[in-house]
Scaffold this active site. Structure first.
Site, PDB file in Angstrom:
ATOM      1  N   HIS A  16      44.545  26.417  45.000  1.00 50.10           N
ATOM      2  CA  HIS A  16      43.994  26.269  43.650  1.00 50.10           C
ATOM      3  C   HIS A  16      42.504  26.627  43.641  1.00 50.10           C
ATOM      4  O   HIS A  16      41.755  26.144  44.491  1.00 50.10           O
ATOM      5  CB  HIS A  16      44.211  24.797  43.235  1.00 50.10           C
ATOM      6  CG  HIS A  16      43.815  24.468  41.845  1.00 50.10           C
ATOM      7  ND1 HIS A  16      43.091  23.347  41.533  1.00 50.10           N
ATOM      8  CD2 HIS A  16      44.060  25.099  40.667  1.00 50.10           C
ATOM      9  CE1 HIS A  16      42.906  23.291  40.225  1.00 50.10           C
ATOM     10  NE2 HIS A  16      43.490  24.351  39.672  1.00 50.10           N
ATOM     11  N   GLU A  43      45.142  31.035  43.564  1.00 45.34           N
ATOM     12  CA  GLU A  43      44.943  31.070  42.108  1.00 45.34           C
ATOM     13  C   GLU A  43      43.452  31.004  41.857  1.00 45.34           C
ATOM     14  O   GLU A  43      42.720  30.328  42.597  1.00 45.34           O
ATOM     15  CB  GLU A  43      45.632  29.855  41.472  1.00 45.34           C
ATOM     16  CG  GLU A  43      45.518  29.746  39.961  1.00 45.34           C
ATOM     17  CD  GLU A  43      44.362  28.886  39.449  1.00 45.34           C
ATOM     18  OE1 GLU A  43      44.223  28.763  38.229  1.00 45.34           O
ATOM     19  OE2 GLU A  43      43.572  28.355  40.279  1.00 45.34           O
ATOM     20  N   ASP A  45      40.243  31.487  38.420  1.00 42.78           N
ATOM     21  CA  ASP A  45      39.989  31.547  36.975  1.00 42.78           C
ATOM     22  C   ASP A  45      38.994  32.662  36.669  1.00 42.78           C
ATOM     23  O   ASP A  45      38.001  32.811  37.372  1.00 42.78           O
ATOM     24  CB  ASP A  45      39.396  30.213  36.507  1.00 42.78           C
ATOM     25  CG  ASP A  45      40.235  29.042  36.953  1.00 42.78           C
ATOM     26  OD1 ASP A  45      41.354  28.895  36.448  1.00 42.78           O
ATOM     27  OD2 ASP A  45      39.773  28.281  37.836  1.00 42.78           O
ATOM     28  N   HIS A  58      35.411  28.597  36.288  1.00 38.48           N
ATOM     29  CA  HIS A  58      36.375  27.739  35.597  1.00 38.48           C
ATOM     30  C   HIS A  58      35.823  27.185  34.288  1.00 38.48           C
ATOM     31  O   HIS A  58      36.451  27.269  33.250  1.00 38.48           O
ATOM     32  CB  HIS A  58      36.788  26.577  36.507  1.00 38.48           C
ATOM     33  CG  HIS A  58      37.752  25.627  35.865  1.00 38.48           C
ATOM     34  ND1 HIS A  58      37.353  24.600  35.031  1.00 38.48           N
ATOM     35  CD2 HIS A  58      39.096  25.575  35.905  1.00 38.48           C
ATOM     36  CE1 HIS A  58      38.419  23.956  34.600  1.00 38.48           C
ATOM     37  NE2 HIS A  58      39.499  24.509  35.115  1.00 38.48           N
ATOM     38  N   GLU A 118      44.155  33.567  36.628  1.00 37.19           N
ATOM     39  CA  GLU A 118      44.215  32.814  35.368  1.00 37.19           C
ATOM     40  C   GLU A 118      43.136  33.327  34.429  1.00 37.19           C
ATOM     41  O   GLU A 118      41.940  33.254  34.728  1.00 37.19           O
ATOM     42  CB  GLU A 118      44.043  31.306  35.605  1.00 37.19           C
ATOM     43  CG  GLU A 118      44.194  30.576  34.282  1.00 37.19           C
ATOM     44  CD  GLU A 118      43.893  29.091  34.316  1.00 37.19           C
ATOM     45  OE1 GLU A 118      43.984  28.455  35.378  1.00 37.19           O
ATOM     46  OE2 GLU A 118      43.542  28.568  33.235  1.00 37.19           O
TER      47      GLU A 118
HETATM   48  O1  G3P Z   1      46.648  27.740  36.925  1.00 42.66           O
HETATM   49  C1  G3P Z   1      46.842  26.420  37.302  1.00 42.66           C
HETATM   50  C2  G3P Z   1      45.614  25.579  37.101  1.00 42.66           C
HETATM   51  O2  G3P Z   1      44.508  26.246  37.647  1.00 42.66           O
HETATM   52  C3  G3P Z   1      45.344  25.288  35.661  1.00 42.66           C
HETATM   53  O3  G3P Z   1      44.319  24.376  35.480  1.00 42.66           O
HETATM   54  O4  G3P Z   1      42.030  23.799  34.802  1.00 42.66           O
HETATM   55  O5  G3P Z   1      42.530  24.160  37.199  1.00 42.66           O
HETATM   56  O6  G3P Z   1      42.469  26.081  35.641  1.00 42.66           O
HETATM   57  P1  G3P Z   1      42.764  24.628  35.795  1.00 42.66           P
HETATM   58 MG    MG Z   2      43.054  27.688  36.987  1.00 41.23          MG
END
Ligand code: G3P
Ligand code: MG
Length: 247
Positions: A16, A43, A45, A58, A118
Site C-alpha cells: 500500500h 499500489e 496514489d 495521497h 490510484e
Molecule cells: O487503493 C486502495 C487504497 O489505497 C485506498 O485508500 O486512502 O489509502 O488511497 P487510500
Molecule cells: Mg491509495
C-alpha cells in the site's frame, strides 16, 4: 460489454502506498523496499500539480508527508521538486523526494513490480486527473503489462476510460453502494476495491456471480487477510508487507 483485462494474474498482496509502513508513503524508497521484500505488486496514489503534472501524493495538502505546505493542486512542479518527503517516516529516509508519476512508473518497470495506479484527484480536478493519468499510463507502460488503474472518483474513471479505452480499471469504495455493479459496468471496470471493514457477503456473492474480483484495503494482520481470502477476496492492500505475505 468488453472489460479490458489484466495481462497478469492478481497477486494476493499489494504493498500500500509503495512500500507500506516500511518506508515513507508514495516514495521511490518504498518501491525499492517492496521489491527487496519480494512483493510482486504495489499500489500508489497520483495527483496533479498546479502545472497539471502527475505526482505521487495521497493528501490534497502537503503538510502530513512533506516539509512543504499548501495545496498540491496549487503548487508548481519547480516547488514540488525541492520538497522532502522522507524524514516524517524516519531520519534514515531524509532527502527522499516526492516522485513524479514518470519516475515511479520507470522504477516499477525496472524492478519488475506490477502496479495499481490510484487516480487521486484534488477536488475539482477529477476529469483532468483521470485523463492525464490514463495518457501517461499508456506511454509509460508501452510494450509492457498495463497496470490496474483505480479511483474513488467515477468522473476520473470515465475520463480515463475515454482517454485510453484499453486500460484495466478498478472502482474504489469505502462501503460498496447498492448499485455498485451498475457503476462498475458504466466504466467497464474489471475489479471492485473496498475497505475490508465494509465488505459484506452479499457484495462478495454478487461479485463472484459476475466474475468481478474483489480487492480490499488496508489489511495489516495475516489472520485477517487469510479470513478475507477464505471468503473469496482476491487480493489485499497492506502496510505490513513484512507480515501479510503473498504465499
Ligand atoms: O487503493 C486502495 C487504497 O489505497 C485506498 O485508500 O486512502 O489509502 O488511497 P487510500
Ligand atoms: Mg491509495
Amino acid at each position: 460489454m468488453i472489460r479490458p483485462r489484466l495481462g497478469w494474474s492478481l497477486p494476493r498482496v499489494f504493498a500500500h502506498r509503495c512500500g507500506g509502513a516500511l518506508a515513507p508513503e508514495n516514495t521511490l524508497a518504498g518501491l525499492r523496499i517492496a521489491a527487496r521484500m519480494g512483493v510482486r505488486a504495489v499500489e500508489f496514489d497520483v495527483m496533479l500539480s498546479a502545472d497539471g503534472s502527475p505526482w505521487l501524493v495521497h493528501d490534497e495538502r502537503l503538510e502530513r508527508t512533506t516539509n512543504g505546505s499548501g495545496w498540491v493542486c496549487e503548487t508548481h512542479d519547480a516547488r514540488l521538486r525541492t520538497l522532502e518527503a522522507g524524514a516524517h517516516q524516519h531520519p534514515a529516509f531524509l532527502g527522499e523526494a516526492i516522485p513524479t508519476f514518470e519516475s515511479a512508473a520507470l522504477l516499477c518497470r525496472q524492478l519488475g513490480l506490477l502496479a495499481n495506479v490510484e487516480i487521486k484527484p484534488a477536488a475539482g480536478f477529477a476529469a483532468l486527473t483521470g485523463e492525464v493519468v490514463a495518457r501517461q499510463v499508456r506511454e509509460l507502460w508501452a510494450g509492457a503489462e498495463l497496470p490496474l488503474v483505480s479511483s474513488f472518483s467515477e468522473e476520473a474513471l470515465l475520463a480515463a476510460r475515454a482517454a485510453a479505452p484499453e486500460l484495466p480499471l478498478g472502482v474504489l469504495y469505502e462501503a460498496p453502494p447498492e448499485d455498485w455493479l451498475t457503476r462498475i459496468n458504466r466504466v467497464a471496470a474489471l475489479s471492485l476495491h473496498c475497505d475490508a471493514e465494509c465488505l459484506d457477503d452479499s457484495v462478495l456473492s454478487g461479485a463472484r456471480a459476475n466474475g468481478i474480483p474483489v480487492l480490499c484495503y488496508t489489511v495489516n494482520e495475516p489472520l485477517a487477510a487469510e479470513a478475507l481470502f477464505r471468503r473469496g477476496v482476491m487480493a489485499v492492500f497492506s502496510d505490513r508487507i513484512d507480515r501479510v505475505r503473498d504465499s
